[in-house]
Design an enzyme around this catalytic site. Sequence first.
Site, short mmCIF file in Angstrom:
data_model
loop_
_atom_site.label_atom_id
_atom_site.label_comp_id
_atom_site.label_asym_id
_atom_site.label_seq_id
_atom_site.Cartn_x
_atom_site.Cartn_y
_atom_site.Cartn_z
N ARG A 38 0.84 -1.19 0.00
CA ARG A 38 0.00 0.00 0.00
C ARG A 38 0.88 1.24 0.00
O ARG A 38 1.99 1.23 0.53
CB ARG A 38 -0.93 0.00 1.20
CG ARG A 38 -0.22 -0.11 2.54
CD ARG A 38 -1.21 -0.26 3.67
NE ARG A 38 -0.53 -0.55 4.92
CZ ARG A 38 -1.15 -0.77 6.08
NH1 ARG A 38 -2.47 -0.72 6.14
NH2 ARG A 38 -0.46 -1.02 7.16
N LYS A 74 -7.51 -0.46 -3.86
CA LYS A 74 -8.90 -0.02 -3.89
C LYS A 74 -9.14 1.08 -4.93
O LYS A 74 -10.29 1.48 -5.14
CB LYS A 74 -9.32 0.48 -2.51
CG LYS A 74 -9.31 -0.60 -1.44
CD LYS A 74 -9.75 -0.05 -0.09
CE LYS A 74 -9.74 -1.13 0.98
NZ LYS A 74 -10.14 -0.60 2.31
N HIS A 138 -4.47 -14.74 15.32
CA HIS A 138 -3.04 -14.74 15.03
C HIS A 138 -2.45 -16.08 15.43
O HIS A 138 -3.15 -17.00 15.86
CB HIS A 138 -2.34 -13.60 15.76
CG HIS A 138 -2.44 -12.28 15.04
ND1 HIS A 138 -1.96 -12.10 13.76
CD2 HIS A 138 -2.94 -11.08 15.42
CE1 HIS A 138 -2.17 -10.85 13.39
NE2 HIS A 138 -2.77 -10.21 14.38
N ASN A 141 -3.51 -18.02 18.47
CA ASN A 141 -4.87 -18.55 18.39
C ASN A 141 -4.93 -19.86 17.62
O ASN A 141 -5.66 -20.78 18.00
CB ASN A 141 -5.79 -17.52 17.73
CG ASN A 141 -5.71 -16.16 18.38
OD1 ASN A 141 -5.25 -15.20 17.75
ND2 ASN A 141 -6.12 -16.05 19.63
N ASP A 168 2.48 -19.62 11.87
CA ASP A 168 2.82 -18.80 10.71
C ASP A 168 3.82 -19.49 9.80
O ASP A 168 3.67 -19.49 8.58
CB ASP A 168 3.41 -17.47 11.18
CG ASP A 168 2.37 -16.48 11.66
OD1 ASP A 168 1.17 -16.81 11.62
OD2 ASP A 168 2.74 -15.37 12.08
#
Length: 370
Positions: A38, A74, A138, A141, A168
């Site tokens: 971004r 976007k 994450h 969790n 991860d």
Amino acid sequence: MTQPLSGLKVLDFSTLLPGPLCSLLLAEAGAEVIKLERPERGDEMRSYEPKAGVDSANFVLLNRGKHSVSIDLKSSDALAQLMPSLKEADVLIEQFRPGVMDRLGLGYEALSRINPRLIYCSITGFGQHGPRAKEAAHDLNYVAASGTLSLTAGSDGAPVLPPALIADIAGGTYPAMINILLALRQRDVTGKGMHLDVAMADNLFTFQYWGLGNGALGQWPATASDLVTGGTPRYQIYRTADNAYLAAAPLEDKFWGNFTALVGFDEQALSKLSPGSAIAAVADAIAKQPVAHWEEVFKNQDVCTSRVLSLEEARHDAHFNARGLFSHTVTTADGVQMPALPVPVDAAFRSSDRSRPTPALGADNQILNK
């Protein structure tokens, strides 16, 4: 030797850890990786601490050898800007929640129509479908949801925080890499790409193969009760007299026999004790001497015992440095140099260029105009 993934183009829409580490592995094996970020802020990991120049050390280690394109997904013309790259890409990696890429016009169904050979890899916590698919979570969790966390325990019996981001990397990055390579091989045969659904929580169950096997026989594991959860003196962490620690894993009888003899026990007598009593007896013996004593006792012996090193000690250990784990370097966008992240890619497949840079945000925007 030509690198095995030379000529492959990868578009990486992911941020933080699982996806970027996967695209790092692909880049290390020769793929061209274009990181889509971004505008202004880029990947959130750029802002983490500590900094290595303008970007965080975390970001620098994970994005060596990639290109950076800054684009607002976007914006009304984002799809048009990306279209040339989308048409020629071999692999796309994303880790948004299910449905986000579809809303951006970048979902698999849409892109497969313009690029049928595209390998589209989605990395999420709970997968593309199911009751928990869109749940915010994450690493911790996913470790908890898979039953893995319940098998860790501190001195009070409560679960402890894992020291690494297991879900991860072990549940996300590595399965993604494996399946991307499998999909590329299948594409060689069929000529067609596919959508890969990599769910980090799903993939943690593989690590519980022994517990699932026991559970299928009605013997579900618990902390301090099983072979690798602290239920035996053969797989324990023992404190020494100087408050250091020894990791002892003499599981096989031949190793256990050597270990018990060197610690000063009669193996047969020790075997007659309950597991808890045997653990306590060995712990008491180990606690009477400093760690240096035990290192000398166990030196060159087949006992599967190691001193617990700090990360700093491990980083400078002669063995790992002799193997060249930290012989590659990475240079930040503003010239700071540091050791590159060791990766599980064989040296034969990596670039002969041992020092590769991390891109500044948007440094390669011109790629979209080629």
